[in-house]
Motif scaffolding. Sequence first.
Motif, PDB file in Angstrom:
ATOM      1  N   CYS A  28       0.804  -1.224   0.000  1.00 61.45           N
ATOM      2  CA  CYS A  28       0.000   0.000   0.000  1.00 61.45           C
ATOM      3  C   CYS A  28       0.842   1.281   0.000  1.00 61.45           C
ATOM      4  N   LEU A  29       2.145   1.175  -0.191  1.00 59.87           N
ATOM      5  CA  LEU A  29       3.005   2.342  -0.295  1.00 59.87           C
ATOM      6  C   LEU A  29       3.383   2.543  -1.755  1.00 59.87           C
ATOM      7  N   PRO A  30       3.149   3.731  -2.304  1.00 58.26           N
ATOM      8  CA  PRO A  30       3.509   3.957  -3.707  1.00 58.26           C
ATOM      9  C   PRO A  30       5.025   3.947  -3.898  1.00 58.26           C
ATOM     10  N   ILE A  31       5.476   3.172  -4.894  1.00 60.94           N
ATOM     11  CA  ILE A  31       6.903   3.090  -5.191  1.00 60.94           C
ATOM     12  C   ILE A  31       7.259   4.012  -6.340  1.00 60.94           C
ATOM     13  N   SER A  32       6.499   3.917  -7.447  1.00 59.43           N
ATOM     14  CA  SER A  32       6.822   4.756  -8.601  1.00 59.43           C
ATOM     15  C   SER A  32       5.586   5.026  -9.447  1.00 59.43           C
ATOM     16  N   TYR A  33       5.654   6.120 -10.190  1.00 62.53           N
ATOM     17  CA  TYR A  33       4.637   6.500 -11.154  1.00 62.53           C
ATOM     18  C   TYR A  33       5.312   6.604 -12.514  1.00 62.53           C
ATOM     19  N   VAL A  34       4.748   5.930 -13.514  1.00 63.07           N
ATOM     20  CA  VAL A  34       5.345   5.926 -14.847  1.00 63.07           C
ATOM     21  C   VAL A  34       4.277   6.331 -15.860  1.00 63.07           C
ATOM     22  N   ASN A  35       4.591   7.329 -16.690  1.00 59.01           N
ATOM     23  CA  ASN A  35       3.697   7.734 -17.773  1.00 59.01           C
ATOM     24  C   ASN A  35       4.273   7.218 -19.080  1.00 59.01           C
ATOM     25  N   LYS A  36       3.438   6.538 -19.863  1.00 57.62           N
ATOM     26  CA  LYS A  36       3.873   5.986 -21.144  1.00 57.62           C
ATOM     27  C   LYS A  36       2.835   6.277 -22.209  1.00 57.62           C
ATOM     28  N   ARG A  37       3.285   6.303 -23.456  1.00 62.01           N
ATOM     29  CA  ARG A  37       2.392   6.450 -24.593  1.00 62.01           C
ATOM     30  C   ARG A  37       2.423   5.139 -25.367  1.00 62.01           C
ATOM     31  N   LYS A  38       1.257   4.536 -25.567  1.00 60.23           N
ATOM     32  CA  LYS A  38       1.143   3.277 -26.296  1.00 60.23           C
ATOM     33  C   LYS A  38       0.311   3.512 -27.544  1.00 60.23           C
ATOM     34  N   TYR A  39       0.615   2.760 -28.589  1.00 59.23           N
ATOM     35  CA  TYR A  39      -0.083   2.900 -29.868  1.00 59.23           C
ATOM     36  C   TYR A  39      -0.878   1.637 -30.165  1.00 59.23           C
ATOM     37  N   PHE A  40      -2.140   1.820 -30.573  1.00 56.83           N
ATOM     38  CA  PHE A  40      -3.036   0.719 -30.890  1.00 56.83           C
ATOM     39  C   PHE A  40      -3.705   0.964 -32.232  1.00 56.83           C
ATOM     40  N   CYS A  41      -4.059  -0.122 -32.928  1.00 53.86           N
ATOM     41  CA  CYS A  41      -4.845  -0.036 -34.151  1.00 53.86           C
ATOM     42  C   CYS A  41      -6.318  -0.037 -33.759  1.00 53.86           C
ATOM     43  N   THR A  42      -7.117   0.831 -34.360  1.00 56.50           N
ATOM     44  CA  THR A  42      -8.533   0.886 -34.020  1.00 56.50           C
ATOM     45  C   THR A  42      -9.334  -0.219 -34.703  1.00 56.50           C
ATOM     46  N   SER A  43      -8.801  -0.820 -35.768  1.00 55.56           N
ATOM     47  CA  SER A  43      -9.525  -1.870 -36.486  1.00 55.56           C
ATOM     48  C   SER A  43      -9.259  -3.256 -35.916  1.00 55.56           C
ATOM     49  N   CYS A  44      -7.989  -3.630 -35.799  1.00 53.31           N
ATOM     50  CA  CYS A  44      -7.666  -4.993 -35.353  1.00 53.31           C
ATOM     51  C   CYS A  44      -7.250  -5.055 -33.880  1.00 53.31           C
ATOM     52  N   SER A  45      -7.189  -3.934 -33.186  1.00 53.21           N
ATOM     53  CA  SER A  45      -6.882  -3.828 -31.751  1.00 53.21           C
ATOM     54  C   SER A  45      -5.501  -4.350 -31.382  1.00 53.21           C
ATOM     55  N   ARG A  46      -4.570  -4.367 -32.317  1.00 47.85           N
ATOM     56  CA  ARG A  46      -3.209  -4.795 -32.003  1.00 47.85           C
ATOM     57  C   ARG A  46      -2.427  -3.643 -31.406  1.00 47.85           C
ATOM     58  N   ARG A  47      -1.508  -3.982 -30.499  1.00 48.19           N
ATOM     59  CA  ARG A  47      -0.607  -2.975 -29.951  1.00 48.19           C
ATOM     60  C   ARG A  47       0.555  -2.839 -30.919  1.00 48.19           C
TER      61      ARG A  47
END
Length: 69
Positions: A43-62
Amino acid sequence: MRLACVCQDKARELGRQAASGACPHCEGRVEAVDMETKWRFCCLPISYVNKRKYFCTSCSRRLVLYDCY
């Protein structure tokens, strides 16, 4: 008495926006998703990570971007 400590992560979507390009698998639209991940230990926060991920809207692949030099 034992205290059970568990490592866990929670992901939260911050926003979505259209990205340039097309999916190499199905030629669908690509969407960029900003994610925030919080790692916790006992219950103690260790880290916060912000990332940008890319997905296809048709086939839902990352989709993964590679930098070529």
